[in-house]
Design a protein around this motif. Structure first.
Motif, PDB file in Angstrom:
ATOM      1  N   ALA A 116    -102.905 -63.119  24.071  1.00 57.04           N
ATOM      2  CA  ALA A 116    -103.756 -62.882  25.235  1.00 57.04           C
ATOM      3  C   ALA A 116    -102.970 -62.210  26.355  1.00 57.04           C
ATOM      4  O   ALA A 116    -101.828 -62.569  26.631  1.00 57.04           O
ATOM      5  N   ALA A 117    -103.587 -61.243  26.996  1.00 61.00           N
ATOM      6  CA  ALA A 117    -102.985 -60.558  28.135  1.00 61.00           C
ATOM      7  C   ALA A 117    -103.380 -61.306  29.407  1.00 61.00           C
ATOM      8  O   ALA A 117    -104.421 -61.039  30.012  1.00 61.00           O
ATOM      9  N   ILE A 118    -102.584 -62.275  29.785  1.00 60.42           N
ATOM     10  CA  ILE A 118    -102.888 -63.091  30.956  1.00 60.42           C
ATOM     11  C   ILE A 118    -101.672 -63.126  31.878  1.00 60.42           C
ATOM     12  O   ILE A 118    -100.536 -62.972  31.438  1.00 60.42           O
ATOM     13  N   ASP A 119    -101.927 -63.328  33.155  1.00 61.74           N
ATOM     14  CA  ASP A 119    -100.850 -63.486  34.136  1.00 61.74           C
ATOM     15  C   ASP A 119    -101.284 -64.542  35.140  1.00 61.74           C
ATOM     16  O   ASP A 119    -102.138 -64.288  35.990  1.00 61.74           O
ATOM     17  N   MET A 120    -100.712 -65.720  35.020  1.00 63.01           N
ATOM     18  CA  MET A 120    -101.017 -66.808  35.946  1.00 63.01           C
ATOM     19  C   MET A 120     -99.829 -67.120  36.847  1.00 63.01           C
ATOM     20  O   MET A 120     -99.785 -68.160  37.504  1.00 63.01           O
ATOM     21  N   THR A 121     -98.859 -66.209  36.909  1.00 60.19           N
ATOM     22  CA  THR A 121     -97.639 -66.440  37.665  1.00 60.19           C
ATOM     23  C   THR A 121     -97.948 -66.755  39.131  1.00 60.19           C
ATOM     24  O   THR A 121     -98.689 -66.030  39.802  1.00 60.19           O
ATOM     25  N   GLY A 122     -97.374 -67.867  39.601  1.00 62.55           N
ATOM     26  CA  GLY A 122     -97.514 -68.257  40.996  1.00 62.55           C
ATOM     27  C   GLY A 122     -98.785 -69.000  41.327  1.00 62.55           C
ATOM     28  O   GLY A 122     -98.951 -69.465  42.466  1.00 62.55           O
ATOM     29  N   GLN A 123     -99.679 -69.138  40.365  1.00 63.13           N
ATOM     30  CA  GLN A 123    -100.941 -69.816  40.632  1.00 63.13           C
ATOM     31  C   GLN A 123    -100.846 -71.310  40.320  1.00 63.13           C
ATOM     32  O   GLN A 123    -100.021 -71.746  39.510  1.00 63.13           O
ATOM     33  N   SER A 124    -101.687 -72.067  40.945  1.00 58.82           N
ATOM     34  CA  SER A 124    -101.748 -73.493  40.679  1.00 58.82           C
ATOM     35  C   SER A 124    -102.577 -73.726  39.412  1.00 58.82           C
ATOM     36  O   SER A 124    -103.698 -73.207  39.304  1.00 58.82           O
ATOM     37  N   PRO A 125    -102.057 -74.491  38.463  1.00 55.41           N
ATOM     38  CA  PRO A 125    -102.749 -74.661  37.176  1.00 55.41           C
ATOM     39  C   PRO A 125    -103.911 -75.655  37.258  1.00 55.41           C
ATOM     40  O   PRO A 125    -103.881 -76.736  36.679  1.00 55.41           O
ATOM     41  N   THR A 126    -104.938 -75.275  37.960  1.00 57.29           N
ATOM     42  CA  THR A 126    -106.099 -76.147  38.119  1.00 57.29           C
ATOM     43  C   THR A 126    -106.999 -76.063  36.888  1.00 57.29           C
ATOM     44  O   THR A 126    -106.956 -75.089  36.132  1.00 57.29           O
ATOM     45  N   PRO A 127    -107.829 -77.069  36.678  1.00 56.17           N
ATOM     46  CA  PRO A 127    -108.792 -76.998  35.562  1.00 56.17           C
ATOM     47  C   PRO A 127    -109.681 -75.761  35.637  1.00 56.17           C
ATOM     48  O   PRO A 127    -110.004 -75.165  34.600  1.00 56.17           O
ATOM     49  N   ASP A 128    -110.069 -75.359  36.846  1.00 56.54           N
ATOM     50  CA  ASP A 128    -110.924 -74.176  36.987  1.00 56.54           C
ATOM     51  C   ASP A 128    -110.196 -72.920  36.546  1.00 56.54           C
ATOM     52  O   ASP A 128    -110.796 -72.036  35.907  1.00 56.54           O
ATOM     53  N   LEU A 129    -108.908 -72.814  36.881  1.00 59.48           N
ATOM     54  CA  LEU A 129    -108.144 -71.635  36.475  1.00 59.48           C
ATOM     55  C   LEU A 129    -108.053 -71.560  34.956  1.00 59.48           C
ATOM     56  O   LEU A 129    -108.284 -70.494  34.360  1.00 59.48           O
ATOM     57  N   LEU A 130    -107.732 -72.678  34.321  1.00 59.25           N
ATOM     58  CA  LEU A 130    -107.609 -72.671  32.862  1.00 59.25           C
ATOM     59  C   LEU A 130    -108.948 -72.374  32.201  1.00 59.25           C
ATOM     60  O   LEU A 130    -109.004 -71.673  31.188  1.00 59.25           O
ATOM     61  N   ALA A 131    -110.020 -72.879  32.788  1.00 64.40           N
ATOM     62  CA  ALA A 131    -111.353 -72.594  32.242  1.00 64.40           C
ATOM     63  C   ALA A 131    -111.678 -71.109  32.362  1.00 64.40           C
ATOM     64  O   ALA A 131    -112.226 -70.508  31.430  1.00 64.40           O
ATOM     65  N   ASP A 132    -111.325 -70.496  33.488  1.00 60.37           N
ATOM     66  CA  ASP A 132    -111.578 -69.067  33.671  1.00 60.37           C
ATOM     67  C   ASP A 132    -110.758 -68.235  32.683  1.00 60.37           C
ATOM     68  O   ASP A 132    -111.258 -67.251  32.118  1.00 60.37           O
ATOM     69  N   ILE A 133    -109.492 -68.611  32.486  1.00 57.88           N
ATOM     70  CA  ILE A 133    -108.644 -67.895  31.534  1.00 57.88           C
ATOM     71  C   ILE A 133    -109.223 -68.006  30.129  1.00 57.88           C
ATOM     72  O   ILE A 133    -109.279 -67.027  29.371  1.00 57.88           O
ATOM     73  N   ALA A 134    -109.667 -69.200  29.773  1.00 60.54           N
ATOM     74  CA  ALA A 134    -110.245 -69.413  28.443  1.00 60.54           C
ATOM     75  C   ALA A 134    -111.506 -68.573  28.251  1.00 60.54           C
ATOM     76  O   ALA A 134    -111.725 -67.988  27.174  1.00 60.54           O
ATOM     77  N   LEU A 135    -112.337 -68.486  29.276  1.00 59.95           N
ATOM     78  CA  LEU A 135    -113.549 -67.660  29.182  1.00 59.95           C
ATOM     79  C   LEU A 135    -113.190 -66.188  29.006  1.00 59.95           C
ATOM     80  O   LEU A 135    -113.843 -65.452  28.251  1.00 59.95           O
ATOM     81  N   GLY A 136    -112.146 -65.749  29.709  1.00 58.06           N
ATOM     82  CA  GLY A 136    -111.700 -64.377  29.560  1.00 58.06           C
ATOM     83  C   GLY A 136    -111.215 -64.083  28.154  1.00 58.06           C
ATOM     84  O   GLY A 136    -111.501 -63.021  27.585  1.00 58.06           O
ATOM     85  N   ILE A 137    -110.476 -65.029  27.581  1.00 59.54           N
ATOM     86  CA  ILE A 137    -109.999 -64.863  26.211  1.00 59.54           C
ATOM     87  C   ILE A 137    -111.182 -64.779  25.246  1.00 59.54           C
ATOM     88  O   ILE A 137    -111.225 -63.925  24.354  1.00 59.54           O
ATOM     89  N   ALA A 138    -112.154 -65.666  25.436  1.00 54.74           N
ATOM     90  CA  ALA A 138    -113.320 -65.684  24.553  1.00 54.74           C
ATOM     91  C   ALA A 138    -114.083 -64.359  24.607  1.00 54.74           C
ATOM     92  O   ALA A 138    -114.598 -63.880  23.594  1.00 54.74           O
ATOM     93  N   SER A 139    -114.143 -63.756  25.774  1.00 49.62           N
ATOM     94  CA  SER A 139    -114.881 -62.500  25.906  1.00 49.62           C
ATOM     95  C   SER A 139    -114.111 -61.312  25.334  1.00 49.62           C
ATOM     96  O   SER A 139    -114.718 -60.304  24.954  1.00 49.62           O
ATOM     97  N   ASN A 140    -112.779 -61.424  25.253  1.00 46.86           N
ATOM     98  CA  ASN A 140    -111.959 -60.291  24.817  1.00 46.86           C
ATOM     99  C   ASN A 140    -111.732 -60.242  23.305  1.00 46.86           C
ATOM    100  O   ASN A 140    -111.506 -59.167  22.753  1.00 46.86           O
ATOM    101  N   VAL A 141    -111.738 -61.392  22.632  1.00 37.25           N
ATOM    102  CA  VAL A 141    -111.480 -61.367  21.190  1.00 37.25           C
ATOM    103  C   VAL A 141    -112.678 -60.773  20.459  1.00 37.25           C
ATOM    104  O   VAL A 141    -113.818 -60.858  20.927  1.00 37.25           O
ATOM    105  N   GLN A 142    -112.402 -60.173  19.320  1.00 37.16           N
ATOM    106  CA  GLN A 142    -113.450 -59.540  18.517  1.00 37.16           C
ATOM    107  C   GLN A 142    -113.359 -60.049  17.078  1.00 37.16           C
ATOM    108  O   GLN A 142    -112.863 -59.357  16.190  1.00 37.16           O
ATOM    109  N   PRO A 143    -113.837 -61.264  16.822  1.00 37.57           N
ATOM    110  CA  PRO A 143    -113.748 -61.823  15.462  1.00 37.57           C
ATOM    111  C   PRO A 143    -114.513 -60.970  14.458  1.00 37.57           C
ATOM    112  O   PRO A 143    -115.543 -60.370  14.782  1.00 37.57           O
ATOM    113  N   ASP A 144    -114.001 -60.918  13.257  1.00 39.38           N
ATOM    114  CA  ASP A 144    -114.684 -60.200  12.186  1.00 39.38           C
ATOM    115  C   ASP A 144    -115.707 -61.116  11.526  1.00 39.38           C
ATOM    116  O   ASP A 144    -115.462 -62.310  11.340  1.00 39.38           O
ATOM    117  N   PRO A 145    -116.868 -60.595  11.145  1.00 45.53           N
ATOM    118  CA  PRO A 145    -117.833 -61.412  10.393  1.00 45.53           C
ATOM    119  C   PRO A 145    -117.211 -61.871   9.082  1.00 45.53           C
ATOM    120  O   PRO A 145    -116.580 -61.083   8.369  1.00 45.53           O
TER     121      PRO A 145
END
Length: 288
Positions: free
Chosen positions: A227-256
């Motif tokens: 995953a292309a993510i950058d959380m440097t310097g940010q506070s690891p809140t549940p909301d941040l991790l949830a947003d990162i996870a949503l971004g990952i889910a939207s970017n992956v392209q699983p094959d049928p």
């Protein structure tokens, strides 16, 4: 079913194995643990004309701690990785992944080099190797070359190994205090992963994120997804991790694959990514 006819040779050294592979050409395959190759042959999905058994090459069976991390011989069994105090000390993430490979019988026979060379997209070591930027030492007629994991996996069951090359060593960096986690979703215990994720998390003294990485397996293309993510310097809140996870889910392209709907698989990618990050964070904090 039974495999198609094949010739069989036994090698007792790396040089002998490479010479034999070179002699037989592209129709030859090395046989290590056989936990992937033999079932494929039984189902006629693989039809090598020659098998070169390397199980007697004792020089490829070791786990060593190095200044940078771990050097693991290609014939080291999953069970050895799972039980090694050296691995536990230098990189417990690798050990956590090893414990989730198949069943006890498979872990007793399967090898780390064989798993990486096979490059099944659902394999556990493949994801960890990509996440940690592991290096694979390949030995062939021309000598050794060191291949970064980012360059090694190129597609479904495909790598940059030449037909007359063997993985002889796997180099895994040490975690150096990072929190790490491996999460796998499968229908039943011991099954192949529908989706898997590995994550590392390193914190600054003030509790903000110094470095974070997430890799996923079986999300498309036959190669692990970093995953292309950058959380440097940010506070690891549940909301941040949830947003990162949503971004990952939207970017992956699983094959049928005929078993799981693609949209559901994208959802699962976010689920395992978030679980892996949450557990890695808790370990970085020393909470678990």
């Amino acid at each position: 079913m039974k495999p198609a006819p094949f010739a069989y040779a036994v090698a007792s050294s790396v040089d002998e194995a490479i010479h034999t592979l070179q002699q037989y050409g592209p129709d030859a395959r090395p046989l290590a643990g056989g936990q992937s190759l033999i079932p494929a042959m039984n189902m006629r999905l693989a039809r090598p004309a020659y098998l070169v058994d390397i199980n007697r090459v004792a020089e490829l069976r070791y786990i060593r701690e190095t200044p940078d991390g771990l050097a693991i011989g290609a014939l080291t069994r999953h069970r050895q990785v799972e039980r090694s105090e050296v691995v536990q000390r230098a990189n417990p993430l690798l050990q956590e992944a090893a414990r989730q490979i198949g069943h006890f019988q498979i872990r007793t026979r399967g090898t780390i080099g064989g798993s990486l060379a096979h490059n099944d997209p659902s394999a556990e070591y493949v994801v960890v190797a990509r996440l940690l930027e592991a290096e694979l030492v390949a030995t062939g007629p021309g000598g050794q070359r060191v291949i970064p994991a980012r360059d090694f996996f190129v597609g479904y069951l495909a790598t940059t190994l030449a037909p007359d090359e063997l993985i002889t060593e796997v180099r895994i960096p040490r975690l150096n205090g990072k929190g790490a986690a491996f999460v796998k979703l499968a229908r039943r215990h011991g099954d192949f992963a529908m989706i898997s994720a590995a994550a590392t998390m390193e914190l600054n003294p003030d509790g903000t994120i110094k470095d974070a990485r997430v890799a996923l397996g079986n999300v498309g293309g036959g190669i692990p997804y970093l995953a292309a993510i950058d959380m440097t310097g940010q506070s690891p809140t549940p909301d941040l991790l949830a947003d990162i996870a949503l971004g990952i889910a939207s970017n992956v392209q699983p094959d049928p694959d005929g078993t799981v709907d693609v949209s559901y698989k994208k959802h699962l990618a976010g689920v395992v990514a978030r679980r892996a990050m949450e557990t890695a964070l808790a370990r970085a904090k020393g909470e678990i």
